[in-house]
Design a protein around this motif. Structure first.
Motif, mmCIF file in Angstrom:
data_model
loop_
_atom_site.group_PDB
_atom_site.id
_atom_site.type_symbol
_atom_site.label_atom_id
_atom_site.label_comp_id
_atom_site.label_asym_id
_atom_site.label_seq_id
_atom_site.Cartn_x
_atom_site.Cartn_y
_atom_site.Cartn_z
ATOM 1 N N ILE A 1 1.017 -1.345 -0.101
ATOM 2 C CA ILE A 1 0.177 -0.010 -0.045
ATOM 3 C C ILE A 1 1.050 1.324 -0.028
ATOM 4 N N LEU A 2 0.609 2.157 -0.919
ATOM 5 C CA LEU A 2 1.277 3.596 -1.021
ATOM 6 C C LEU A 2 0.319 4.748 -0.656
ATOM 7 N N VAL A 3 0.471 5.252 0.359
ATOM 8 C CA VAL A 3 -0.111 6.570 0.542
ATOM 9 C C VAL A 3 0.554 7.829 0.246
ATOM 10 N N ASN A 4 0.275 8.471 -0.622
ATOM 11 C CA ASN A 4 0.842 9.637 -1.030
ATOM 12 C C ASN A 4 0.423 11.031 -0.253
ATOM 13 N N ASN A 5 0.995 11.178 0.868
ATOM 14 C CA ASN A 5 0.259 11.948 1.965
ATOM 15 C C ASN A 5 1.273 13.504 2.235
ATOM 16 N N ALA A 6 2.424 13.338 1.948
ATOM 17 C CA ALA A 6 3.435 14.366 2.313
ATOM 18 C C ALA A 6 2.942 15.620 1.513
ATOM 19 N N GLY A 7 2.853 16.823 2.329
ATOM 20 C CA GLY A 7 2.225 17.988 1.970
ATOM 21 C C GLY A 7 2.855 19.254 2.412
ATOM 22 N N ILE A 8 2.885 20.305 1.834
ATOM 23 C CA ILE A 8 2.907 21.689 2.779
ATOM 24 C C ILE A 8 1.799 22.664 1.790
ATOM 25 N N SER A 9 1.374 23.758 2.661
ATOM 26 C CA SER A 9 0.626 24.798 2.151
ATOM 27 C C SER A 9 1.455 25.787 1.602
#
Length: 262
Positions: free
Chosen positions: A93-101
């Motif tokens: 399972i791959l969850v592409n979650n990393a983020g910034i605003s």
């Protein structure tokens, strides 16, 4: 080490906020996790310990998703981590979650801000997934056949809230990308979906929603379920999307917003 029968997930940005909620929800479902963090190694260690308290196993690896040159060494470390910890050469399972605003008002946005949002929310998602879900001929990809990919989008791809034009646009692009990947990877039995949270009281945008009672009252009034979300409203939604029995769902955008702005 014998091969582990447990499913393994990779969650980017898993040390805090939505990412931590996803890691812990997966662990509660019996899924082991490799999580990445860009900074705050202490937080990542806390998440690893939290997974252990749930009876699971987690490992943390540093990765800045905006630094594409780091992907090759990261995949090497990931491969060795999987072999050492689980006796496996792949994960599920791959969850592409990393983020910034980032605030991006027309007339007041510099090129560097746009480039960074693009690097994290689109280019990074694309190239990291490419590195994990594909491999040169004769070698096996790290993401196993029959696996799952969940790309984290945002309600801001559906409704407009200033000043997040570039952020919302990048999330909209990822939603389109999700449909393309669902077709490309479907022949390997891999389902690909997007989950789009609405307003959540996290560190996003310097934690403005968590800090502002006025903003909370306003957004609560626009939400069918009568409150704003917490991070732990989102993690279980991701976990549900990758459980056994949901593999036939693919190429979809699923909004987890409590009915915000219906």
């Amino acid at each position: 080490m014998p091969t582990s029968p447990k499913k393994i997930a990779l969650v980017t940005g898993g040390n805090r906020g939505l990412g931590r909620s996803v890691v812990e929800a997966l662990a509660a479902d019996g899924v082991d996790v490799v999580l990445t963090y860009r900074s705050h190694e202490d937080e990542a260690k806390q998440v690893v310990d939290a997974v252990a308290d749930l009876g699971g196993r987690a490992e943390a690896i540093r990765l800045d998703v905006s630094e594409t040159a780091a992907y090759a060494p990261f995949t090497d470390i990931l491969r060795e981590t999987l072999r050492a910890g689980w006796g496996r050469d792949s994960f599920d399972i791959l969850v592409n979650n990393a983020g910034i605003s980032g605030h991006t008002v027309l007339g007041g946005t510099d090129e560097e801000t746009i480039d960074l949002l693009f690097a994290v929310h689109y280019k990074g998602v694309y190239l990291l997934t490419q590195a994990l879900a594909t491999a040169p001929e004769g070698t096996a990809p790290l993401l196993a056949d029959g696996g799952r990919i969940v790309n984290v989008s945002s309600g801001l791809a559906r409704f407009v809230t200033m000043p997040y034009a570039v952020y919302g646009s990048m999330k909209g692009a990822v939603e389109v990308l999700t449909r393309y990947w669902a077709l490309e990877l479907g022949k390997r039995g891999i389902s690909v979906n997007t989950i789009a949270p609405g307003p959540v009281a996290t560190d996003f945008a310097d934690g403005y929603l968590r800090a502002s009672e006025e903003a909370q009252r306003h957004m609560t009034g626009l939400t069918a379920l009568g409150r704003i979300a917490q991070a732990d409203d989102i993690g279980p939604a991701v976990a549900a999307l990758v459980r056994d029995g949901t593999a036939w769902i693919t190429g979809q955008r699923i909004e987890a917003s409590g009915g915000f702005r219906l």
